[in-house]
Design an enzyme around this catalytic site. Structure first.
Site, mmCIF file in Angstrom:
data_model
loop_
_atom_site.group_PDB
_atom_site.id
_atom_site.type_symbol
_atom_site.label_atom_id
_atom_site.label_comp_id
_atom_site.label_asym_id
_atom_site.label_seq_id
_atom_site.Cartn_x
_atom_site.Cartn_y
_atom_site.Cartn_z
ATOM 1 N N TYR A 76 92.741 4.311 21.020
ATOM 2 C CA TYR A 76 93.006 2.940 21.461
ATOM 3 C C TYR A 76 91.862 2.496 22.366
ATOM 4 O O TYR A 76 90.715 2.854 22.137
ATOM 5 C CB TYR A 76 94.387 2.862 22.139
ATOM 6 N N LYS A 129 111.959 3.003 -2.541
ATOM 7 C CA LYS A 129 110.682 2.946 -3.246
ATOM 8 C C LYS A 129 109.581 3.525 -2.375
ATOM 9 O O LYS A 129 108.736 4.306 -2.840
ATOM 10 C CB LYS A 129 110.361 1.491 -3.591
#
Length: 485
Positions: A116, A171
């Site tokens: 970060y 899915k």
């Protein structure tokens, strides 16, 4: 009351029961469940005392009403105390089926500074200067959006985006399990074509591919076509192309079993929606002898009134004899029946009127167009979409490998050549030494399927083989050109 429908793991229940502690009590439970038409899959002793035994009995039922009937039948037995009934499918979905996990540990300030701020700013600026680097420096390289508007969910119809979420989660889980692809559900609270295209285009920078799912026809055709024109990543409507790939693979092997050739056979397809249309187009591309398309309004034929553009195209490119009758009449003498429509449209007697060595793919779920037990009395090869029947034709054989291959080579589009290559790869996984009427398609758990499909896709786009990025030294990774990956 015994059900005539087939029990399924999708309606599996676990019943906690207290029974008297005699030698035959547990046997009576299993007999009772069997006589009620369910299938016992497990029986576990949870606790006992000198007079009672507490057991968990797990069984597959046909539907919710059948499950209630099984429980009621048990409750009516002497000495049986039903304590609790658990629906195992609902238990599996509690809290959802997928989650996000971090690939980096973030154990200390050093790692945090690189993952970060401030280190991440350097990576952001590198992508700003060369947007193509997003494919190798972000999740884009291995991430797919599973997009639905909830308008055609399974066989449930237009149930909306929130109700579509369990399917889209499933899915995404299948993408990860079978293809190593990170996928995320994107359900849209709109069924406006322009709005869907606009939204998907706007979110596309974060993804390496778009998997359209459960969007009703004919709107799905326009959405896919427009997104393909506007995006530089593959757009794949699984209800169309995944189904077509798997059907062609299964039919390739079924024809081998019965000794027929595709150019010599007549095929009847029940259902001219997204799946049926894609199946027929792929079969036509492969040189099928003839096709009759059947839908709610009847057999699609030239001169038929009130046809959509898609149906008009089908009428002009199929049905050589311009048949206009009903479905049972259409399959008289036909070599192949493919159903992607609705349950119980045909009987065993209808199948008996097909050609010798006929092939039946009854793919409506959970109940096929014809009872597979009846179909097998007359057809040489029978396949369904059910996991509890031989020859399950399931899209999971196709889409994980298709996207794996496309992501590996940073493909910008999905093509018909890829579809044909994937179908051949799936068919060839079943070797000649294993091919027979009950094995025309590999198991969804066959570890050879996804690698074979991915390799076929990579070959179809003539892309480089993927490299193991994790094995590259950091300095080489930072400086290597995009095509290395």
């Amino acid at each position: 009351m015994v059900t005539t429908r087939l029990p399924s793991a999708g309606f599996s229940i676990t019943i906690r029961i207290a029974v008297t502690a005699d030698a035959s009590s547990i046997g009576r439970l299993t007999t009772c469940v069997g006589e009620a038409g369910a299938i016992v899959t497990a029986l576990d002793v949870v606790d006992s005392d000198p007079t009672r035994v507490l057991v968990d009995l797990t069984c597959d039922t046909a539907d919710s009403s059948h499950a209630d009937q099984v429980v009621k039948t048990l409750e009516e037995q002497d000495g049986v105390d039903v304590r609790k009934v658990s629906d195992r499918t609902f238990l599996l979905h509690l809290g959802g089926k997928i989650e996000v996990t971090s690939k980096v540990a973030l154990r200390n300030r050093d790692e945090l500074s690189r993952a970060y701020t401030p280190g991440v700013a350097r990576v952001c600026m590198a992508i700003a200067e060369n947007p193509a680097d997003a494919r190798r420096l972000t999740i884009k390289r291995n991430t797919v959006a599973v997009v639905s508007d909830g308008s055609a969910v399974l066989g449930l119809g237009n149930i909306g985006p929130a109700a579509a979420m369990p399917v889209m989660e499933g899915k995404a889980a299948l993408f990860k399990r079978f293809g190593g692809v990170d996928a995320w559900p994107v359900v849209l609270d709109t069924q406006d074509t322009d709005e869907i295209v606009k939204i998907v285009k706007a979110i596309a920078p974060a993804y390496g591919g778009i998997n359209l799912e459960d969007i009703a026809a004919p709107r799905c055709f326009e959405i896919e076509a427009r997104l393909r024109e506007q995006l530089d990543i593959p757009v794949f409507h699984d209800d169309q192309h995944g189904t077509a790939i798997c059907v062609l693979a299964a039919l390739t092997n079924a024809l081998r079993v019965v000794g027929k050739r595709l150019p010599d056979v007549r095929v009847v397809v029940s259902g001219a929606g997204a799946a049926g249309t894609a199946i027929m187009k792929l079969l036509l591309r492969q040189g099928v002898g003839d096709i009759i398309a059947y839908d709610r309004k009847g057999a699609l034929h030239r001169g038929m009134a009130d046809m959509s553009e898609t149906w008009q195209w089908l009428a002009e490119n199929t049905n050589k004899d311009n048949y206009s009758g009903d479905l049972p009449g259409a399959i008289v003498g036909a070599d192949v029946f493919i159903g992607v429509s609705a349950p119980n449209l045909l009987t065993g007697d209808d199948i008996a009127r097909m050609a010798d060595k006929s092939i039946v793919f009854a793919l409506a779920n959970p109940d096929p167009e014809v009872d597979p037990r009846e179909a097998r009395r007359h057809a040489a090869v029978v396949a369904t979409g059910r996991s509890d029947q031989p020859n399950q034709i399931n899209n999971v054989l196709a889409f994980p490998g298709v996207f794996r291959g496309m992501l590996d080579v940073s493909a910008e589009e999905f093509t018909e050549e890829m579809a044909l290559a994937a179908a051949r790869a799936i068919a060839d996984v079943v070797g000649e030494d294993k091919l027979n009427p009950t094995v025309i398609i590999p198991s969804v758990f066959d570890p050879k399927v996804t690698p074979a499909v991915a390799a076929a896709i990579r070959a179809a786009v003539k892309g480089p083989a993927p490299h193991n990025v994790a094995a590259l030294p950091e300095a080489e990774l930072a400086q290597a050109p995009e095509e290395t990956f």
